[in-house]
Write an enzyme that holds these catalytic residues in place. Structure first.
Site, PDB file in Angstrom:
ATOM      1  N   GLU A 188      -3.026  -2.627   8.481  1.00  0.00           N
ATOM      2  CA  GLU A 188      -4.373  -3.288   7.743  1.00  0.00           C
ATOM      3  C   GLU A 188      -5.675  -2.642   8.441  1.00  0.00           C
ATOM      4  O   GLU A 188      -6.702  -2.632   7.617  1.00  0.00           O
ATOM      5  CB  GLU A 188      -4.203  -4.857   8.167  1.00  0.00           C
ATOM      6  CG  GLU A 188      -3.149  -5.470   7.070  1.00  0.00           C
ATOM      7  CD  GLU A 188      -3.065  -6.879   7.044  1.00  0.00           C
ATOM      8  OE1 GLU A 188      -3.723  -7.576   7.848  1.00  0.00           O
ATOM      9  OE2 GLU A 188      -2.243  -7.335   6.515  1.00  0.00           O
ATOM     10  N   SER A 246      15.965   0.192   7.022  1.00  0.00           N
ATOM     11  CA  SER A 246      17.431   0.263   6.871  1.00  0.00           C
ATOM     12  C   SER A 246      17.858   0.404   5.498  1.00  0.00           C
ATOM     13  O   SER A 246      16.976   0.221   4.721  1.00  0.00           O
ATOM     14  CB  SER A 246      17.682  -1.294   7.489  1.00  0.00           C
ATOM     15  OG  SER A 246      17.350  -1.638   8.690  1.00  0.00           O
ATOM     16  N   ASP A 318       4.144  -8.800   3.987  1.00  0.00           N
ATOM     17  CA  ASP A 318       3.065  -8.948   4.950  1.00  0.00           C
ATOM     18  C   ASP A 318       2.783 -10.528   5.277  1.00  0.00           C
ATOM     19  O   ASP A 318       2.409 -11.330   4.795  1.00  0.00           O
ATOM     20  CB  ASP A 318       1.803  -8.608   4.077  1.00  0.00           C
ATOM     21  CG  ASP A 318       0.311  -8.676   4.649  1.00  0.00           C
ATOM     22  OD1 ASP A 318       0.489  -8.700   6.186  1.00  0.00           O
ATOM     23  OD2 ASP A 318      -0.473  -8.179   4.090  1.00  0.00           O
TER      24      ASP A 318
END
Length: 803
Positions: A188, A246, A318
């Site tokens: 950010e 992953s 987020d």
């Protein structure tokens, strides 16, 4: 002559004595895999069968004894790693490593994970229950080994004094895990810097900028420069690597050649030595599962039993926001909170520093969270306070309860109920069971924000207009249960959810869809899959997006501007098939070319706006997921202002920049690997070394580090062997599968796994690196639940209770 003889004999004796001392000292440090040992607190004798790779299979007469034994054997293999892990979140690394880690400690003390851990422990003790009993039993085992067992060589070298492990340590370790999942900390501030330059500079990145022309960036130049640089430095200095991404896919019975579920998972984490996961099998009246444990945490996050299996990937949502607060000019101890002045809460922190004076800091807190100005080098205290709002701090912490309940789950409903208890970090929970069910749930509290807010920018903290508005219910999170197409999958890609006939996209820092697209393409390509088919998918190295970019780059490069060597390299690149195997050519050119396109396009603009600190923003951005996600949009934006070199009077375009980047690519590869382009073969340039914190010292590297190895795979392919996009570390693999697991419900004892190095963190153990060669070659080893199968090739350590 006699003197020479005497000196010679003396030297020989000294050598023999030294050799004997080293022999017995290293034997003393080696974990005990057979024989007997006393473990006070046990109610009855517990047996630990160690298989041929040092994995403990614990058989106990009670659940509590199983966890005491787990703590003991976990500590004998990983006590140093536990010591390191418990010190990160509470900001105690400087006690070991000195002043170099003070800034990292200040950052974590300011963030306040350790304060949240204290309150979590208090809440756990009040509610009590089975999980508390088991956690305390585990700690008894850890602390008993710390008391009776040998001190790890690392602790001896650094002068670490024994300190009992506590419940607070466990929560601090899981708090650090949650922090390392939160990509907003890295991304950010850099995005806000681009926004400050103007909408045209921001829109070329692959993020939601539809409202960016209307929303203001509530930052000053020093805000985003300092924050982006400091957070990047925190990650770079951590002695343990963070969680990255992953893969996982679960095949339903109709897609499986055996007619039973097969679960596959390979969580991507930064490589380190010891390896991240400690594998253990617990068997007692209430338990029978294999789990993968983080150092110092009693409850496994990856598990399988005869009934169920799970896998995890990062959701990449987020869950962090930065707010610019407004200070009262008449009273600097107050900030504006929607409609009134409110006093900052404050706390004092003292950081002990090895071989130096203590460091004292004052942490201010707002209604959003801690103010980070004092923790950010280069961010003046006179600047408006920047506070951090993080979902992790907003709910009671039940992650340990959830992990335990997942391990003992008997069916899909048990697993789902456990998943609902996790509020942070955001995870994709993958599931399969013996009844034929497959499922995927996005786990965590997903934030509802006002429609005008772009959560990737630093927001207005004063008015309340940018504050979160609530959270989605768990059943509104993205998920799929027994889908008709016969599989579920996750590769950290952007999820979509339909709620009340509307499509919801959850803000986040999702990785490019490359791996997800490739997994789907493979899974859709045939009707049935065997276990061997799925093993091959783990090692798939085809990049669909790279081939698409290959066409675009070839159309942009100005061939007439290239010399003979550069044209030869371009031909090599053009013939590349997108694979990343041993004899692959062209891949090295692609990644280097992409790096230099960004550097040449961006550095001049960032320095023009932010001075030399523009380089810091560039480094922070190149280390973030957003950079990888933005590659196609950044390069395809023909009218982007990034293409113009601000140092010249002419206006450059994409072809000039892309060509200049290619010429720099050939120069870089020639300087680093030699002018003979045969040396640019993929496994000549793409290498992995597992770093130990003490391996940073050249003299100690051979003892502690594992590798280096030439390795296939690459960044952004299914066999995700990633590396930093930086000139000094390009192709030096830094993250990848922290384990590969394949759980086969046609025969649970037919399941297999692999670790990157080995079970043990003790350099003198046979299991320190005994899986490393297998891992590089894509090998596997069996994982048994049956005692009969385990006993075929195992040693027995008997743990005895004492009066």
């Amino acid at each position: 002559m006699k003197i020479i003889k005497y000196v010679f004999i003396t030297l020989v004796m000294l050598l023999l004595v030294s050799s004997a001392f080293l022999f017995f000292y290293t034997r003393h440090l080696t974990p005990k895999y057979s024989g007997e040992a006393d473990l006070p607190g046990l109610t009855q004798t517990a047996e630990v069968l160690f298989d041929s790779y040092g994995t403990p299979h614990i058989f106990a007469e009670s659940d509590e004894d199983a966890f005491r034994a787990l703590g003991y054997v976990h500590a004998q293999d990983r006590l140093w790693q536990m010591e390191l892990m418990r010190r990160i979140a509470p900001g105690r690394l400087s006690e070991l490593f000195g002043s170099d880690l003070v800034e990292t400690d200040v950052f974590f003390r300011t963030l306040g994970i350790h304060e949240y851990s204290k309150s979590s422990v208090e809440a756990l003790k009040k509610r009590g229950g089975k999980m508390l009993v088991l956690a305390e039993a585990y700690l008894q085992g850890v602390n008993q080994f710390q008391k009776d067992g040998p001190t790890p060589i690392e602790c001896t070298m650094l002068g670490v004094e024994d300190e009992p492990f506590t419940l607070e340590d466990i929560y601090n370790i899981t708090g650090y895990m949650s922090f390392s999942f939160a990509n907003a900390f890295k991304t950010e501030p850099a995005v806000s810097a681009f926004a400050a330059m103007g909408y045209d500079y921001l829109k070329v990145f692959d993020l939601d900028t539809t409202r960016s022309e209307r929303i203001k960036s509530y930052t000053t130049d020093s805000n985003h420069v300092a924050i982006a640089n400091q957070v990047n430095e925190v990650f770079n200095k951590l002695p343990l690597a963070p969680f990255i991404g992953s893969n996982s896919w679960v095949i339903a019975p109709q897609k499986s050649s055996t007619g039973r579920v097969i679960l596959c998972n390979d969580p991507h984490i930064g490589y380190s030595q010891p390896a991240v996961w400690y594998e253990a099998h617990l068997s007692s009246p209430g338990l029978n599962y294999v789990g993968y444990h983080v150092a110092g945490v009693p409850f496994a996050f990856l598990v399988h039993s005869e009934y169920v299996a799970n896998g995890l990937t990062m959701f990449e949502n987020d869950d962090v926001d930065f707010y610019r607060e407004q200070v009262n000019e008449q009273n600097p101890d107050q900030y504006w909170a929607v409609d009134h002045w409110e006093a900052f809460d404050k706390r004092r922190e003292v950081i002990k520093v090895k071989d130096s004076a203590d460091v004292e800091i004052e942490v201010r807190l707002t209604r959003h969270g801690p103010v980070i100005n004092e923790a950010i080098k280069g961010l003046a205290e006179t600047e408006a306070p920047i506070s951090v709002w993080w979902v992790y701090f907003k709910f009671p912490n039940y992650i340990l309860d959830a992990a335990h309940e997942m391990a003992v789950a008997k069916n899909m409903e048990d697993m789902r109920k456990a998943a609902e208890k996790i509020h942070a970090p955001g995870l994709n929970l993958m599931y399969g069971d013996n009844d034929g069910n497959v499922a995927w749930w996005a786990v965590g509290k997903l934030v509802k924000r006002p429609s005008h807010v772009n959560s990737k920018l630093i927001l207005d903290g004063a008015s309340g207009a940018d504050d979160p508005q609530g959270y989605y219910e768990f059943n509104e999170n993205p998920q799929a249960v027994n889908p008709p197409w016969g599989y579920v999958y996750s590769a950290n890609n952007q999820p979509v959810m339909n709620i009340e006939d509307s499509t919801v996209l959850y803000p986040g820092y999702y990785l490019p869809g490359n791996r997800a697209e490739r997994i789907v393409k493979v899974l859709e390509a045939q009707e049935k899959f065997s276990k061997d088919d799925l093993k091959n998918l783990f090692l798939d190295s085809k990049s669909i997006s790279a081939i698409e970019m290959q066409k675009s780059l070839m159309s942009l490069v100005e061939i007439n501007a290239l010399n003979e060597g550069e044209r030869t390299a371009l031909e090599q690149f053009n013939s590349w098939d997108g694979m990343h195997e041993e004899d692959t050519y062209g891949a090295a050119i692609y990644y280097t070319w992409v790096y230099f396109i960004y550097e040449i396009a961006m550095i001049d603009d960032l320095k023009e706006r932010f001075g030399e600190k523009g380089s810091d923003i560039f480094k922070a951005f190149m280390s973030a997921h957003l950079m990888k996600r933005s590659i196609p949009t950044f390069i395809s934006a023909a009218d982007s202002p990034w293409w113009d070199d601000v140092a010249t009077e002419t206006t450059e375009g994409r072809p000039e920049m892309v060509t200049a980047a290619f010429k720099e690519t050939v120069r870089y590869l020639s300087d680093r690997f030699g002018e003979d382009q045969e040396n640019w073969k993929w496994t000549n340039v793409h290498t992995l070394e597992h770093p130990h914190p003490l391996g940073a010292v050249d003299m100690l590297k051979p003892l502690f580090n594992v590798g280096p190895f030439a390795i296939t795979g690459s960044d952004m392919v299914v066999n995700n062997q990633g590396f930093p996009f930086s000139k000094d570390k390009l192709f030096n693999v830094s993250f990848g599968p922290s384990t590969r697991r394949i759980i086969d419900f046609s025969d649970i004892n037919n399941s297999e796994s692999i670790l990157p190095t080995g079970q043990s963190g003790v350099p003198f153990s046979d299991h320190y690196d005994d899986q490393s060669e297998m891992y590089i070659k894509g090998g596997w080893r069996p994982v048994y639940l049956s005692r009969t199968k385990i006993e075929e090739n195992a040693t027995l350590l008997t743990l005895k209770p004492t009066n």
